[in-house]
Design a protein around this motif. Structure first.
Motif, short mmCIF file in Angstrom:
data_model
loop_
_atom_site.label_atom_id
_atom_site.label_comp_id
_atom_site.label_asym_id
_atom_site.label_seq_id
_atom_site.Cartn_x
_atom_site.Cartn_y
_atom_site.Cartn_z
N PHE A 88 0.83 -1.20 0.00
CA PHE A 88 0.00 0.00 0.00
C PHE A 88 0.87 1.26 0.00
CE2 PHE A 88 -2.37 -3.46 1.75
CZ PHE A 88 -3.68 -3.28 1.32
N VAL A 89 0.30 2.34 -0.48
CA VAL A 89 0.98 3.63 -0.45
C VAL A 89 1.05 4.09 1.00
CG1 VAL A 89 0.94 6.03 -1.21
CG2 VAL A 89 0.15 4.21 -2.75
N ALA A 90 2.25 4.38 1.46
CA ALA A 90 2.46 4.73 2.87
C ALA A 90 2.04 6.17 3.15
CB ALA A 90 3.94 4.55 3.24
N PRO A 91 1.68 6.46 4.40
CA PRO A 91 1.39 7.85 4.78
C PRO A 91 2.68 8.66 4.84
CG PRO A 91 1.35 6.43 6.70
CD PRO A 91 1.50 5.52 5.51
N PRO A 92 2.59 9.99 4.86
CA PRO A 92 3.80 10.81 4.98
C PRO A 92 4.55 10.48 6.26
CG PRO A 92 1.88 12.15 4.44
CD PRO A 92 1.36 10.80 4.79
N LYS A 93 5.86 10.67 6.23
CA LYS A 93 6.67 10.41 7.42
C LYS A 93 6.34 11.40 8.53
CE LYS A 93 10.68 8.21 5.28
NZ LYS A 93 12.17 8.17 5.20
N LEU A 94 6.46 10.94 9.75
CA LEU A 94 6.35 11.83 10.90
C LEU A 94 7.62 12.67 10.98
CD1 LEU A 94 5.02 9.12 13.34
CD2 LEU A 94 3.68 10.97 12.35
N VAL A 95 7.48 13.90 11.44
CA VAL A 95 8.62 14.82 11.51
C VAL A 95 8.84 15.22 12.96
CG1 VAL A 95 9.59 17.00 10.75
CG2 VAL A 95 8.13 15.68 9.20
N GLN A 96 10.01 14.88 13.49
CA GLN A 96 10.34 15.24 14.85
C GLN A 96 11.42 16.33 14.83
OE1 GLN A 96 8.87 14.48 17.51
NE2 GLN A 96 10.24 14.57 19.26
N PRO A 97 11.20 17.45 15.53
CA PRO A 97 12.22 18.51 15.53
C PRO A 97 13.45 18.10 16.32
CG PRO A 97 10.45 19.06 17.04
CD PRO A 97 10.01 17.82 16.31
N LEU A 98 14.62 18.44 15.79
CA LEU A 98 15.86 18.26 16.54
C LEU A 98 16.04 19.49 17.42
CD1 LEU A 98 18.27 16.73 13.87
CD2 LEU A 98 17.29 15.60 15.87
N SER A 99 15.29 19.51 18.49
CA SER A 99 15.32 20.63 19.42
C SER A 99 14.87 20.12 20.77
CB SER A 99 14.40 21.76 18.94
OG SER A 99 13.06 21.31 18.87
#
Length: 258
Positions: A88-99
């Motif tokens: 299946f087409v995957a959902p967008p990646k999760l984005v974690q801030p480097l902060s």
């Protein structure tokens, strides 16, 4: 698929000319991969990919070649395989801030429900690495929290956190390890996070880590090592975080040194 395959239009967030050399001679599987990316965009998130036989016939390639192309897109997080259901087409990646933002806050900003499953909650003697990073004597007691990180009930990472017992003597008594540690340290202990030193690298998970996170051991993982400090420059925690490379990306805002 014709010999003159399509080259995706210009995108600033992608490789130049989709990574295809100017002479146009590329491995067959990579040509299939570029075509699959067109299909992924057209189908949209959550859509099922056509069968392996259908795709092999569409692109006039062997199933072995097709599997290599699909396999790379799975590793890159563009596609997801579901046992017994297909690809299946995957959902967008999760984005974690480097902060200095907690995992909880980072997920909530994206409208994702964070959660944790506690694996280990114990006291350990500080080894040489912990004694250096937390500025403790070798053998001094430290709290070790190991937790599986979840996003909308999906396992996405594994985190080990180490803290000084001398600084947080009753942490295990007052902290619910399924909740945000940063909130507890701030609200219960008055800790103010000021800065951190963090290193990021790619690794393969150990068999134990892969089992806990629930992913293929061959899947690349993003490994973060962090030591956080308070406003007095004293170390607060040492953290080892492992995230699924197919589900996570990281973002940092950079400023010029002054």
């Amino acid at each position: 698929m014709t010999a003159t395959h399509r080259i995706p239009s210009y995108r600033a967030d992608g490789p130049v000319r989709a990574g295809i050399p100017d002479h146009g001679r590329i491995p067959r599987y990579y040509a299939v991969k570029t075509e699959l990316l067109w299909l992924v965009d057209a189908l949209g998130e959550g859509a099922a990919l056509p069968s392996e036989r259908e795709l092999a016939e569409r692109f006039s390639v062997s199933r072995v070649t097709l599997r290599q192309a699909v396999g790379e897109l799975v590793l890159e997080g563009k596609l997801q395989r579901r046992q017994g259901s297909g690809t299946f087409v995957a959902p967008p990646k999760l984005v974690q801030p480097l902060s200095l933002v907690s995992y909880t806050e980072g997920m909530l900003r994206q409208g994702v429900a964070p959660a944790r499953t506690v694996i280990t909650c114990e006291l350990l003697p500080a080894d040489e690495v912990l004694s250096r990073d937390l500025r403790l004597d070798v053998g001094a007691p430290v709290v070790h929290l190991e937790r599986v990180l979840l996003a909308d009930e999906e396992r996405v990472g594994l985190e080990s956190t180490y803290l000084s017992v001398a600084r947080f003597p009753d942490l295990l008594d007052v902290f619910d390890a399924t909740t945000s540690l940063y909130s507890c340290l701030t609200d219960r202990f008055g800790v103010v996070f000021d800065e951190a030193e963090e290193r990021v690298e790619t690794v393969l998970a150990t068999p134990r880590e892969a089992l806990l996170v629930g992913n293929n051991p061959a899947l690349p993982m993003l490994l973060l090592h962090r030591v956080s400090y308070d406003t007095a420059g004293e170390p607060i925690e040492r953290v080892r975080s492992l995230f699924r490379g197919d589900r996570f990306s990281f973002v940092a805002r950079l400023t010029a040194e002054k």
